[in-house]
Enzyme design. Structure first.
Site, PDB file in Angstrom:
ATOM      1  N   HIS A   1       6.800   1.313  15.015  1.00  0.00           N
ATOM      2  CA  HIS A   1       5.210   0.460  15.022  1.00  0.00           C
ATOM      3  C   HIS A   1       4.573  -0.035  15.757  1.00  0.00           C
ATOM      4  CE1 HIS A   1       6.232   1.579  10.645  1.00  0.00           C
ATOM      5  NE2 HIS A   1       6.533   0.360  10.525  1.00  0.00           N
TER       6      HIS A   1
ATOM      7  N   GLU B 156       1.001  -1.100  -0.100  1.00  0.00           N
ATOM      8  CA  GLU B 156      -0.126  -0.261  -0.296  1.00  0.00           C
ATOM      9  C   GLU B 156       0.761   1.288   0.287  1.00  0.00           C
ATOM     10  OE1 GLU B 156      -2.734  -1.237   3.706  1.00  0.00           O
ATOM     11  OE2 GLU B 156      -0.546   0.371   5.134  1.00  0.00           O
TER      12      GLU B 156
ATOM     13  N   ARG C 144     -11.938  -6.346  19.433  1.00  0.00           N
ATOM     14  CA  ARG C 144     -11.424  -6.399  20.688  1.00  0.00           C
ATOM     15  C   ARG C 144     -10.747  -5.474  21.547  1.00  0.00           C
ATOM     16  NH1 ARG C 144      -5.932  -4.543  21.035  1.00  0.00           N
ATOM     17  NH2 ARG C 144      -4.170  -5.208  19.445  1.00  0.00           N
TER      18      ARG C 144
HETATM   19  P1  ADP Z   1      -0.032  -3.425  12.929  1.00  0.00           P
HETATM   20  O1  ADP Z   1      -1.231  -4.953  13.099  1.00  0.00           O
HETATM   21  O2  ADP Z   1       1.031  -4.353  12.981  1.00  0.00           O
HETATM   22  O3  ADP Z   1      -0.712  -2.767  14.274  1.00  0.00           O
HETATM   23  P2  ADP Z   1      -0.871  -2.092  11.414  1.00  0.00           P
HETATM   24  O4  ADP Z   1      -1.551  -2.252   9.730  1.00  0.00           O
HETATM   25  O5  ADP Z   1      -1.765  -1.159  12.184  1.00  0.00           O
HETATM   26  O6  ADP Z   1      -0.012  -2.942  11.573  1.00  0.00           O
HETATM   27  O7  ADP Z   1       0.181  -0.710  10.964  1.00  0.00           O
HETATM   28  C1  ADP Z   1       1.230  -0.441  12.459  1.00  0.00           C
HETATM   29  C2  ADP Z   1       1.721   0.994  12.208  1.00  0.00           C
HETATM   30  O8  ADP Z   1       2.664   0.982  11.205  1.00  0.00           O
HETATM   31  C3  ADP Z   1       0.546   2.111  12.174  1.00  0.00           C
HETATM   32  O9  ADP Z   1       0.058   2.227  13.606  1.00  0.00           O
HETATM   33  C4  ADP Z   1       1.059   3.355  11.574  1.00  0.00           C
HETATM   34  O10 ADP Z   1       2.491   4.033  11.893  1.00  0.00           O
HETATM   35  C5  ADP Z   1       2.253   2.089  10.566  1.00  0.00           C
HETATM   36  N1  ADP Z   1       1.688   2.047   9.433  1.00  0.00           N
HETATM   37  C6  ADP Z   1       0.690   1.518   8.779  1.00  0.00           C
HETATM   38  N2  ADP Z   1       0.643   1.401   7.536  1.00  0.00           N
HETATM   39  C7  ADP Z   1       0.754   2.737   7.304  1.00  0.00           C
HETATM   40  C8  ADP Z   1       0.629   3.312   6.128  1.00  0.00           C
HETATM   41  N3  ADP Z   1       0.142   3.330   5.361  1.00  0.00           N
HETATM   42  N4  ADP Z   1       1.754   4.318   5.527  1.00  0.00           N
HETATM   43  C9  ADP Z   1       2.680   4.876   6.556  1.00  0.00           C
HETATM   44  N5  ADP Z   1       2.696   4.255   7.713  1.00  0.00           N
HETATM   45  C10 ADP Z   1       1.455   2.905   7.982  1.00  0.00           C
HETATM   46  P1  ADP Z   2      -2.965  -2.163  20.804  1.00  0.00           P
HETATM   47  O1  ADP Z   2      -3.301  -1.609  19.030  1.00  0.00           O
HETATM   48  O2  ADP Z   2      -4.343  -2.759  21.280  1.00  0.00           O
HETATM   49  O3  ADP Z   2      -2.272  -1.530  21.527  1.00  0.00           O
HETATM   50  P2  ADP Z   2      -0.419  -3.775  20.729  1.00  0.00           P
HETATM   51  O4  ADP Z   2      -0.075  -4.184  19.062  1.00  0.00           O
HETATM   52  O5  ADP Z   2       0.557  -3.523  21.207  1.00  0.00           O
HETATM   53  O6  ADP Z   2      -2.407  -3.145  20.588  1.00  0.00           O
HETATM   54  O7  ADP Z   2      -1.211  -5.028  20.944  1.00  0.00           O
HETATM   55  C1  ADP Z   2      -1.877  -5.740  21.780  1.00  0.00           C
HETATM   56  C2  ADP Z   2      -1.279  -6.572  22.513  1.00  0.00           C
HETATM   57  O8  ADP Z   2      -1.322  -7.742  21.757  1.00  0.00           O
HETATM   58  C3  ADP Z   2      -0.195  -6.548  23.624  1.00  0.00           C
HETATM   59  O9  ADP Z   2       0.079  -5.861  24.360  1.00  0.00           O
HETATM   60  C4  ADP Z   2       0.484  -8.303  23.524  1.00  0.00           C
HETATM   61  O10 ADP Z   2       0.047  -8.937  24.624  1.00  0.00           O
HETATM   62  C5  ADP Z   2      -0.593  -8.606  22.473  1.00  0.00           C
HETATM   63  N1  ADP Z   2       0.350  -8.782  20.907  1.00  0.00           N
HETATM   64  C6  ADP Z   2       1.208  -7.669  19.826  1.00  0.00           C
HETATM   65  N2  ADP Z   2       1.276  -8.439  19.387  1.00  0.00           N
HETATM   66  C7  ADP Z   2       1.966  -9.483  20.037  1.00  0.00           C
HETATM   67  C8  ADP Z   2       2.584 -10.704  18.909  1.00  0.00           C
HETATM   68  N3  ADP Z   2       3.536 -10.101  17.739  1.00  0.00           N
HETATM   69  N4  ADP Z   2       3.252 -11.882  19.499  1.00  0.00           N
HETATM   70  C9  ADP Z   2       2.707 -11.992  20.768  1.00  0.00           C
HETATM   71  N5  ADP Z   2       2.022 -10.561  21.905  1.00  0.00           N
HETATM   72  C10 ADP Z   2       1.114  -9.430  20.998  1.00  0.00           C
END
Ligand code: ADP
Ligand code: ADP
Ligand code: MG
Length: 650
Positions: free
Chosen positions: A234, A200, A296
């Site tokens: 991230h 993307e 969640r």
């Molecule tokens: P995850 O499942 O690891 O949380 P996300 O899709 O929510 O993945 O993306 C995690 C972070 O990566 C976002 O909070 C943002 O900071 C960055 N990010 C994701 N998509 C984009 C994008 N298209 N352009 C710029 N930054 C992005």
């Molecule tokens: P939020 O968007 O709620 O801040 P996070 O990405 O911080 O979500 O993840 C929320 C919770 O999910 C973490 O505190 C952890 O317990 C679990 N989690 C997220 N990513 C992972 C991972 N790669 N492996 C194991 N647990 C994970």
């Protein structure tokens, strides 16, 4: 309404759920792993059931054991918290098949949002703006790189099954695409068992703004937005609500899109719709795009609770028990502003390495909400996320809430492990952040300024020397000095990698003079309280050779035995040790191999993150003492280099 619920989680979120359930008059059942037998969530619950070994796969991820525990204790419903089984549709189905209620969305809704590609396609259909890009089934390298050309660089490659920032690669130019694709795929395969990716547009000056939604299976409302742009790799660090600079118009557009997303999948319970926002030119109603939905409760939900006055866990339990949505959209309003900072056991100067340790002392100041799963005496173990607490503040304005956050962070007292407190404090004091100028690149851009070593003052060292010699007592004679010895003692302290020598001289029954690198600090006992350099001493904690001073953000020092130190100097330079406890994921080198400085020799996985272990210099490997799959302790010797000839080294 249920009378008993089981909480299928641990740590701060299990404690937080128990607090609300208890206030609603429900009986709470905890589950725990071998590592958590004495944990706070177990102590808080009315009943607790052991479910296996320390590793998550042996306990908190064992759905069948958790369901059996619910049946054995008479629980009618299971709250999953976040992480672990919270977004696992098969677990939801198994809970329902056992005649129990899952406090959360349906298996179908979780599945619809489980993969980022399918979720984006679904959202497009529902009329929700999505980040422009390719999320098709054809995974050939050609198709993906052509898609990247069409989208226009820079692009982001994302694992469709991704989470926690894993499996994501930013690609700036076409020449780097193939390699980035390969590494994203392999990380995704290892972490999620699914190598598929999407491509993307990389949004410039991105802001992460998410909307809290709540559904009853048919209708949904939103509880406004949270800004989570302060991220490191991230991962969220400080979150706030509402988003700085948000306009009524954009809030209405984002809220409506999030509600559309939730209603499109018949969402029930609490969920979060995450959007990426182009912040390069202010916030505009046409400048946000759907990224993913987390089905969640979110880690940062407390900031929403603070500004809306809603207890989201209470709503979750009520809606799961069959009640309708407690209020209509019109009844929801924003009061003031809130922040949350995630306090972790981590070694910031060492590159934010997760740390472990026993919390010899833990206390939070008044004036904040501290959500925590640990107490003084508890251990941060290598098995789980090293979060110590979430520190949440609220105020009538953003400025006031932020100054309350700064004060709260200064007042947290943690001894027994290193923490990111000083880093959080520096971030809370960042001028751009204070003005509300946030984007996801802020931390990386200003990392040097945010991670400067804390200033160690002469007063800090003088007080630490008093503690080291046991002279900091509230009363009694200044023991340790006798009349037939000179009235002076030397203490060697290590603070932030630097050695300091302090000389203490007794001047009178309640008066000591400390010499710190030529500077004199007067230490006087007035009543029962010591004054150091004219100011009252701060609270302090000593555990063996480690001293923690609870001045702003805390300062940790070690007492050094100068002789032992001289002996240790130079030793171990040829050995690569585990910087923290963890699992050896891969070893890339063999004994006898010639390596160059910086070469990747092994990968250690600890607490959600992977750490490459690099060759410290050019040389030949004498011995490789571990193999993939081994669990190692901090400090364990992993790889040894052949010693360099004496003359060459000199
Ligand atoms: P995850 O499942 O690891 O949380 P996300 O899709 O929510 O993945 O993306 C995690 C972070 O990566 C976002 O909070 C943002 O900071 C960055 N990010 C994701 N998509 C984009 C994008 N298209 N352009 C710029 N930054 C992005
Ligand atoms: P939020 O968007 O709620 O801040 P996070 O990405 O911080 O979500 O993840 C929320 C919770 O999910 C973490 O505190 C952890 O317990 C679990 N989690 C997220 N990513 C992972 C991972 N790669 N492996 C194991 N647990 C994970
Ligand atoms: Mg996300």
């Amino acid at each position: 309404m249920f009378d008993t619920i089981l909480i299928a989680n641990r740590g701060e979120i299990a404690c937080r759920v128990i607090e609300t359930a208890r206030a609603m008059g429900l009986r709470c059942v905890a589950v725990y792993s071998d590592a958590d037998a004495g944990a706070r969530h177990v102590q808080m619950a009315d009943a607790a059931v052991p479910i296996g070994g320390a590793a998550p796969a042996d306990s908190y991820l064992r759905g069948e054991a958790i369901i059996a525990a619910a049946q054995a204790t008479g629980a009618q419903a299971i709250h999953p918290g976040y992480g672990f089984l919270s977004e696992n549709p098969d677990f939801v189905a198994a809970v329902e098949a056992a005649g129990l209620t899952f406090i959360g969305p349906s298996a179908r809704a979780i599945r619809a949002m489980g993969l980022k590609d399918a979720a984006k396609a679904l959202m497009e259909e529902a009329g929700v703006p999505v980040v422009p890009g390719y999320h098709g089934a054809d995974q050939s390298g050609d198709t993906l790189s052509r898609a990247a050309e069409e989208i226009g660089y820079p692009v982001l490659i994302k694992a469709v099954a991704g989470g926690g920032g894993k499996g994501m690669r930013l690609v700036e130019r076409a020449a780097d695409f193939a390699e980035a694709l390969e590494s994203a795929r392999s990380e995704a395969r290892t972490a999620f068992g699914n190598p598929d990716v999407l491509v993307e547009k990389y949004i410039q000056k991105p802001r992460h703004i998410e909307v809290q939604v709540f559904g009853d299976g048919t209708r949904a409302v939103h509880l406004f937005e949270r800004d989570c742009s302060l991220q490191r790799r991230h991962q969220k660090v400080i979150e706030e609500a509402p988003a700085p600079g948000m306009t009524q118009e954009m809030r209405a557009a984002m809220g409506a899109a999030a509600v559309r997303a939730a209603e499109a999948i018949g969402y029930s319970g609490a969920g979060t719709v995450e959007f990426i926002v182009d912040g390069s030119d202010g916030l505009r109603p046409d400048g946000f795009w759907f990224m993913e939905m987390n089905t969640r409760l979110q880690v940062e939900h407390p900031v929403t609770e603070a500004i809306t006055g809603v207890d989201l866990v209470e709503w979750q339990i009520r809606v799961a028990s069959g009640e309708p949505l407690p209020v209509a959209q019109e009844a929801l309003t924003i009061t003031g502003h809130a922040f949350e900072a995630r306090l972790y056991a981590e070694d910031v100067p060492a590159g934010f390495l997760p740390a472990t340790g026993t919390l010899a002392h833990l206390a939070f100041p008044a004036g904040c909400r501290a959500d925590t799963g640990v107490r003084s005496g508890d251990t941060i173990s290598p098995f789980y996320d090293p979060m110590i607490a979430k520190v949440i503040t609220h105020g009538p304005t953003r400025d006031i809430a932020l100054s309350r956050l700064r004060a709260a962070l200064k007042g947290c007292e943690v001894a027994g492990t290193v923490t990111n407190l000083a880093f959080l404090g520096a971030l809370a004091a960042h001028e751009g952040f204070a003005r509300g100028e946030v984007d996801t690149g802020l931390i990386a851009r200003d990392l040097d300024q945010l991670t400067v070593a804390p200033e160690v003052t002469a007063a800090d060292l003088a007080q630490a020397a008093l503690v080291a010699t046991g002279l900091d007592g509230a009363s009694g004679p200044l023991t340790g000095f006798t009349l037939w010895q000179p009235l002076a003692r030397q203490v060697t302290l290590l603070a932030d990698g630097e050695v300091h020598v302090v000389t203490l001289r007794v001047i009178g029954p309640d008066h000591i003079r400390a010499d710190v690198a030529g500077e004199e600090v007067a230490c006087e006992r007035l009543g029962s309280l010591w004054h150091i350099g004219g100011r009252p001493a701060v609270a302090a904690h000593r555990e063996a050779e480690r001293i923690t001073l609870f001045r702003a953000h805390g300062l940790s020092l070690s007492i050094l035995d100068p002789l032992a130190r001289a002996a240790a100097a130079g030793a171990g330079a040829d050995v690569i040790e585990a910087p923290m406890p963890g699992l050896v994921k891969a070893v890339f080198a063999e004994a006898g191999e010639t390596v160059t400085e910086g070469q990747r020799l092994a990968v250690l996985e600890a607490m959600k993150m992977e750490h490459a272990l690099l060759a410290p210099r050019d040389g030949v490997l004498a011995e490789v003492m571990v193999s993939a799959g081994t669990q190692v302790e901090a400090g364990a010797a992993l790889i040894r280099l052949e010693a360099v000839e004496e003359e060459a080294a000199a």
